[in-house]
Design a protein around this motif. Structure first.
Motif, mmCIF file in Angstrom:
data_model
loop_
_atom_site.group_PDB
_atom_site.id
_atom_site.type_symbol
_atom_site.label_atom_id
_atom_site.label_comp_id
_atom_site.label_asym_id
_atom_site.label_seq_id
_atom_site.Cartn_x
_atom_site.Cartn_y
_atom_site.Cartn_z
ATOM 1 N N ASP A 1 27.148 -42.140 -82.509
ATOM 2 C CA ASP A 1 28.292 -42.350 -83.387
ATOM 3 C C ASP A 1 29.045 -41.024 -83.527
ATOM 4 N N GLU A 2 30.269 -40.991 -83.061
ATOM 5 C CA GLU A 2 31.049 -39.753 -83.080
ATOM 6 C C GLU A 2 31.204 -39.207 -84.489
ATOM 7 N N ASP A 3 31.334 -40.090 -85.477
ATOM 8 C CA ASP A 3 31.483 -39.621 -86.863
ATOM 9 C C ASP A 3 30.245 -38.875 -87.341
ATOM 10 N N SER B 1 22.317 -43.245 -73.611
ATOM 11 C CA SER B 1 22.472 -42.523 -74.879
ATOM 12 C C SER B 1 22.580 -41.027 -74.641
ATOM 13 N N SER B 2 21.716 -40.506 -73.784
ATOM 14 C CA SER B 2 21.740 -39.076 -73.477
ATOM 15 C C SER B 2 23.079 -38.665 -72.886
ATOM 16 N N LEU B 3 23.585 -39.504 -71.997
ATOM 17 C CA LEU B 3 24.864 -39.221 -71.340
ATOM 18 C C LEU B 3 26.010 -39.220 -72.355
ATOM 19 N N GLU B 4 26.047 -40.241 -73.207
ATOM 20 C CA GLU B 4 27.144 -40.351 -74.168
ATOM 21 C C GLU B 4 27.089 -39.234 -75.214
ATOM 22 N N THR C 1 25.736 -36.240 -74.867
ATOM 23 C CA THR C 1 26.111 -34.993 -74.195
ATOM 24 C C THR C 1 27.622 -34.881 -74.072
ATOM 25 N N SER C 2 28.259 -35.974 -73.661
ATOM 26 C CA SER C 2 29.710 -35.983 -73.502
ATOM 27 C C SER C 2 30.414 -35.766 -74.845
ATOM 28 N N LEU C 3 29.944 -36.449 -75.882
ATOM 29 C CA LEU C 3 30.550 -36.304 -77.212
ATOM 30 C C LEU C 3 30.411 -34.877 -77.741
ATOM 31 N N LEU C 4 29.259 -34.283 -77.523
ATOM 32 C CA LEU C 4 29.051 -32.907 -77.990
ATOM 33 C C LEU C 4 30.063 -31.956 -77.362
ATOM 34 N N LYS C 5 30.307 -32.109 -76.076
ATOM 35 C CA LYS C 5 31.275 -31.228 -75.410
ATOM 36 C C LYS C 5 32.699 -31.527 -75.882
ATOM 37 N N GLU C 6 33.014 -32.810 -76.126
ATOM 38 C CA GLU C 6 34.344 -33.163 -76.633
ATOM 39 C C GLU C 6 34.567 -32.568 -78.024
ATOM 40 N N LEU C 7 33.483 -32.413 -78.785
ATOM 41 C CA LEU C 7 33.576 -31.847 -80.134
ATOM 42 C C LEU C 7 33.387 -30.326 -80.133
ATOM 43 N N HIS C 8 33.431 -29.752 -78.928
ATOM 44 C CA HIS C 8 33.441 -28.286 -78.746
ATOM 45 C C HIS C 8 32.120 -27.614 -79.097
ATOM 46 N N ASP D 1 16.604 -36.239 -60.929
ATOM 47 C CA ASP D 1 17.677 -35.425 -60.367
ATOM 48 C C ASP D 1 19.026 -36.122 -60.459
ATOM 49 N N ILE D 2 19.051 -37.435 -60.226
ATOM 50 C CA ILE D 2 20.320 -38.158 -60.264
ATOM 51 C C ILE D 2 20.905 -38.132 -61.670
ATOM 52 N N HIS D 3 20.049 -38.209 -62.689
ATOM 53 C CA HIS D 3 20.524 -38.104 -64.066
ATOM 54 C C HIS D 3 21.069 -36.709 -64.343
ATOM 55 N N ALA D 4 20.392 -35.703 -63.824
ATOM 56 C CA ALA D 4 20.837 -34.319 -64.029
ATOM 57 C C ALA D 4 22.239 -34.111 -63.464
ATOM 58 N N LYS D 5 22.504 -34.693 -62.317
ATOM 59 C CA LYS D 5 23.826 -34.536 -61.705
ATOM 60 C C LYS D 5 24.918 -35.112 -62.601
ATOM 61 N N PHE D 6 24.662 -36.283 -63.176
ATOM 62 C CA PHE D 6 25.649 -36.895 -64.068
ATOM 63 C C PHE D 6 25.817 -36.072 -65.344
ATOM 64 N N LEU D 7 24.705 -35.606 -65.903
ATOM 65 C CA LEU D 7 24.777 -34.817 -67.137
ATOM 66 C C LEU D 7 25.578 -33.542 -66.924
ATOM 67 N N LEU D 8 25.354 -32.878 -65.813
ATOM 68 C CA LEU D 8 26.107 -31.662 -65.516
ATOM 69 C C LEU D 8 27.585 -31.973 -65.256
#
Length: 216
Positions: A54-56, A79-82, A84-91, A102-109
């Motif tokens: 939840d972004e809020d 969940s991990s992907l979303e 991670t993405s939200l954290l970076k969007e929130l600076h 390894d395939i998950h690591a590539k997406f996360l990076l």
């Protein structure tokens, strides 16, 4: 002292949070499991129940104020992907995400994680080397080519100095220190006489370290 956020209190997240506190950091933990939060609350700076998908919820945590944010969710990659993405969007300045593939690591990076960690893989590799090599008590890979190991003093080295043995030139490794009775002492004196019961902490190229670990 740094400010750390740990999201997800599985086994890895719990151990990570406790160790971060032991190292003098301020640590906040967040999980959806109330019981897990209640158990961790006495050991960390702050503990909060919340769904970080939840972004809020993430906004309320003020993630941009943490030096490092750890995403320790491995049983639900989406969940991990979303998160991670939200954290970076929130600076969030630094996001470290746990993974076991390894395939998950590539997406996360790709979506912004600053680094990924593979605790199960890393511990398996560390244990494999430790118990395969002779006279070895611990082993840590710093990079794919460079490693540090704790090993016993080879028989022919006992009673001799680092200078006598010409270790750096002959074996292409560096002795960082020695461990005796559980205490590690930096080895700065080349005239120190190596003792048979010392444990050496050495560093170098992995192949050079492997050759040395098999030395009796």
């Amino acid at each position: 002292m740094r400010s750390m956020l740990v999201i997800g209190l599985g086994r890895f997240g719990r151990h990570l949070a406790i160790k971060l506190v032991e190292l003098g950091n301020e640590v906040m933990v967040v999980d959806t499991d109330e019981d897990a939060i209640n158990k961790m609350a006495p050991f960390v700076t702050r503990a909060q129940i919340g769904d970080c998908m939840d972004e809020d919820v993430l906004k309320s945590l003020g993630v941009s104020n943490f030096d490092v944010c750890f995403v320790c969710i491995s049983d639900n990659f989406q969940s991990s992907l979303e998160i991670t993405s939200l954290l970076k969007e929130l600076h969030a300045p630094c996001v470290i995400s746990k993974t076991d593939r390894d395939i998950h690591a590539k997406f996360l990076l790709k979506i912004g994680a600053d680094d990924v960690i593979y605790p199960e893989r890393d511990m398996a590799q560390r244990a494999a080397v430790k118990y395969s090599a002779k006279n070895t008590f611990d082993y840590v890979e710093l990079t794919k080519d460079y490693a540090i190991t704790e090993m016993s003093v080879p028989n022919q080295w006992a009673g001799k100095t680092v200078l006598d043995l010409n270790i750096r030139s002959k074996y292409n490794i560096n002795i960082l220190g020695f461990k005796n009775n559980g205490d590690v002492t930096p080895l700065t004196d080349p005239h120190y006489v190596l003792q048979a019961n010392d444990h050496l902490v050495v560093a170098g190229n992995k192949q050079d370290v492997f050759r040395l670990m098999d030395k009796k």
